[in-house]
Design an enzyme around this catalytic site. Structure first.
Site, PDB file in Angstrom:
ATOM      1  N   THR A 185       0.827  -1.196   0.000  1.00 21.52           N
ATOM      2  CA  THR A 185       0.000   0.000   0.000  1.00 21.52           C
ATOM      3  C   THR A 185       0.867   1.254   0.000  1.00 21.52           C
ATOM      4  O   THR A 185       1.942   1.259   0.571  1.00 21.52           O
ATOM      5  CB  THR A 185      -0.840  -0.056   1.287  1.00 21.52           C
ATOM      6  OG1 THR A 185      -1.681  -1.205   1.208  1.00 21.52           O
ATOM      7  CG2 THR A 185      -1.672   1.186   1.494  1.00 21.52           C
ATOM      8  N   VAL A 214     -12.667  -5.443   0.743  1.00 23.06           N
ATOM      9  CA  VAL A 214     -12.197  -4.082   0.946  1.00 23.06           C
ATOM     10  C   VAL A 214     -11.478  -4.015   2.284  1.00 23.06           C
ATOM     11  O   VAL A 214     -11.990  -4.517   3.292  1.00 23.06           O
ATOM     12  CB  VAL A 214     -13.371  -3.079   0.903  1.00 23.06           C
ATOM     13  CG1 VAL A 214     -12.913  -1.676   1.279  1.00 23.06           C
ATOM     14  CG2 VAL A 214     -14.007  -3.081  -0.487  1.00 23.06           C
ATOM     15  N   GLY A 215     -10.301  -3.442   2.276  1.00 26.76           N
ATOM     16  CA  GLY A 215      -9.513  -3.311   3.501  1.00 26.76           C
ATOM     17  C   GLY A 215      -9.652  -1.925   4.110  1.00 26.76           C
ATOM     18  O   GLY A 215     -10.641  -1.223   3.870  1.00 26.76           O
ATOM     19  N   GLY A 239      -5.166  -5.007   6.703  1.00 30.55           N
ATOM     20  CA  GLY A 239      -6.292  -4.088   6.804  1.00 30.55           C
ATOM     21  C   GLY A 239      -7.380  -4.499   7.754  1.00 30.55           C
ATOM     22  O   GLY A 239      -7.986  -3.656   8.425  1.00 30.55           O
TER      23      GLY A 239
END
Lengths: 319, 319
Positions: A185, A214-215, A239
């Protein structure tokens, strides 16, 4: 440093995780360090020229998205279907305005789509095809799947899929780790010449993740927070644990309600992640210009310019 | 109340917003009150029988989802495409385990899909088609679009679309408001006989919203938080402002870092939403069994059972 620059600060990251020195070749490491230095320097130059923190974090994250070894934009990791699904968020500390996208498949620069959501929709978060549709409506650059998928990511995905394993973008596979599995990231935090704060974060998520996963990256308060009265934060790591810790907002809350200083707040917030078994890191700048670059993983790709105006780049704990 | 029940508490909500008494017919109001009473009573009975807070909030939100006048599950509002896209989240205060889904179109009970994400995936949040696919893989009940779309919601959507306007599920349209436009997001918080806390929230979002828009409901720390050391929170209101305030986590943070009591914490957190121009409400139970039912809107559909074991139902400020 010019007079204009005394309030300016910048910090960027390219992910935190298990970074095994033995498998990170000198050549690859040099590529990472050069990219971090170049991108942080460009951000610093913009800040000194009077650009807003918001503009600078967006531009820095665009640059990080373009660099194929980081897991965002071009070079994002692939999900179980072999697609890149990208998440990004941005927040303006002046107004707590925020925008985010998740599971988007087409924006060339997910962070700029997040900013468009902030500025040109009534919403904060758009996901999936709705996010892609908004990119098209706004006339933002979109790219075909092949743009996002680098050869390295395709190979990484095949290894992960063959092992039936979800891997963090930056963690080694149990078998056959390579340096390319470990990049992560990206994010940026800045304070501009007016003392305003902003934060931005962008990611491809986890290799071989379930489609639609989705994190923390696109979630305001989890992966990203910015507020002029306290701090700007961009997180990177596993996440799910960051979401269950509201990590970025926790840093703010500790400062405002608990009177923690920035470093205490970051350590405390990461401690909450560690309690759950999670690892990762964050970068943060507070209203007084302090910078924190905290992680409980083996390393975090990062670069920053502090009060002395000197550019620094580091991957491991010490350098 | 039995001996077992002295720790038990339950609170549920069916949304906050502009509730114009003049346009809410006596018959409709009675339907709302009866549903709230029935669902809260069932939850209370489960708690007294020894059910966990987690099981109870899930069951209560399923019941709320089934009630067509609330904006969740059957009777969810419709987006600009005329589809129901549903968001839900659940959190277990014992472990801070959490699960959520956003922009899902098929789960009969979005809250149970959120719980399945928590218990049967490595992830916290699944969105869009990925969420629907997970429902199918887990064998959870799914329904065709017609199940979610009630005649009232279809009419509401057509009015909003013809005005080119996004409306909050519970806010009146500027022209032609009717009571059915004003029902909202649903949620539940509970403390069980062992003193554990849990929270759950579910919604169809905003009428005529952009496809892919996600509000605070499925975001851990924004619409939902639960942690045994502090409180369980479920929010309802204009989601974008709640996200930009990390509302649910802010209640926790004020209690833990700022030593606020529950009511101070809820008022402070809603104050952050109001600063931005947002309105809505929240229900919360703290570790000592205090209950807060706070809103800065005209009303909030709610029911609760406090330490005295008495069931109460209210819509407006006083009753």
């Amino acid at each position: 440093m010019t007079n204009l620059g005394w309030l300016c600060r910048i910090a960027i990251h390219g992910g935190a995780g298990v970074i095994d020195r033995a498998s990170l070749t000198a050549e690859r490491e040099a590529q990472f360090r050069a990219a971090l230095a170049r991108i942080a320097q460009a951000a610093w130059t913009r800040l000194l020229a009077g650009a807003s923190a918001l503009d600078v974090v967006e531009a820095a994250v665009r640059d990080l998205e373009d660099f194929p070894l980081f897991n965002a934009g071009h070079g994002a990791v692939l999900n179980a279907d072999g697609s890149a699904e990208m998440d990004a968020s941005i927040m303006d500390g002046r107004t707590r305005a925020a925008g985010a996208v998740a599971a988007a498949q087409t924006p060339t620069h997910p962070i700029s789509l997040a900013r468009a959501v902030m500025e040109h929709s009534e919403h904060v978060l758009l996901v999936g095809a709705g996010a892609d549709r908004f990119a098209q409506e706004r006339g933002l650059p979109q790219s075909p799947p092949a743009y996002f998928i680098t050869d390295e990511r395709a190979a990484q995905h095949m290894r992960a899929a063959s092992l039936g394993r979800i891997t963090l973008d930056h963690d080694a596979l149990y078998n056959g780790p390579s340096a390319s599995d470990k990049t992560g990231t990206v994010g940026a935090v800045a304070r501009d010449a007016h003392g305003h704060l902003a934060a931005a974060t962008s990611t491809g998520g986890m290799t071989n993740k379930r489609p639609g996963r989705v994190g923390d990256t696109p979630l305001i308060g989890a992966g990203t927070w910015a507020e002029d009265q306290s701090c700007a934060v961009s997180a990177t790591g596993h996440g799910e644990f960051f979401m269950r810790s509201a990590l970025a907002y926790d840093v703010h809350a500790r400062m405002v309600y608990g009177n923690h200083d920035l470093h205490e707040a970051c350590a405390g917030a990461l401690g909450r992640v560690a309690e759950l078994g999670g690892s990762g890191g964050l970068i943060a700048i507070d209203k007084d210009g302090h910078i924190a670059l905290s992680f409980n993983s083996e390393g975090m790709y990062r670069a920053w310019v502090d009060a002395d105006g000197l550019l620094r780049v580091a991957i491991y704990t010490e350098s």
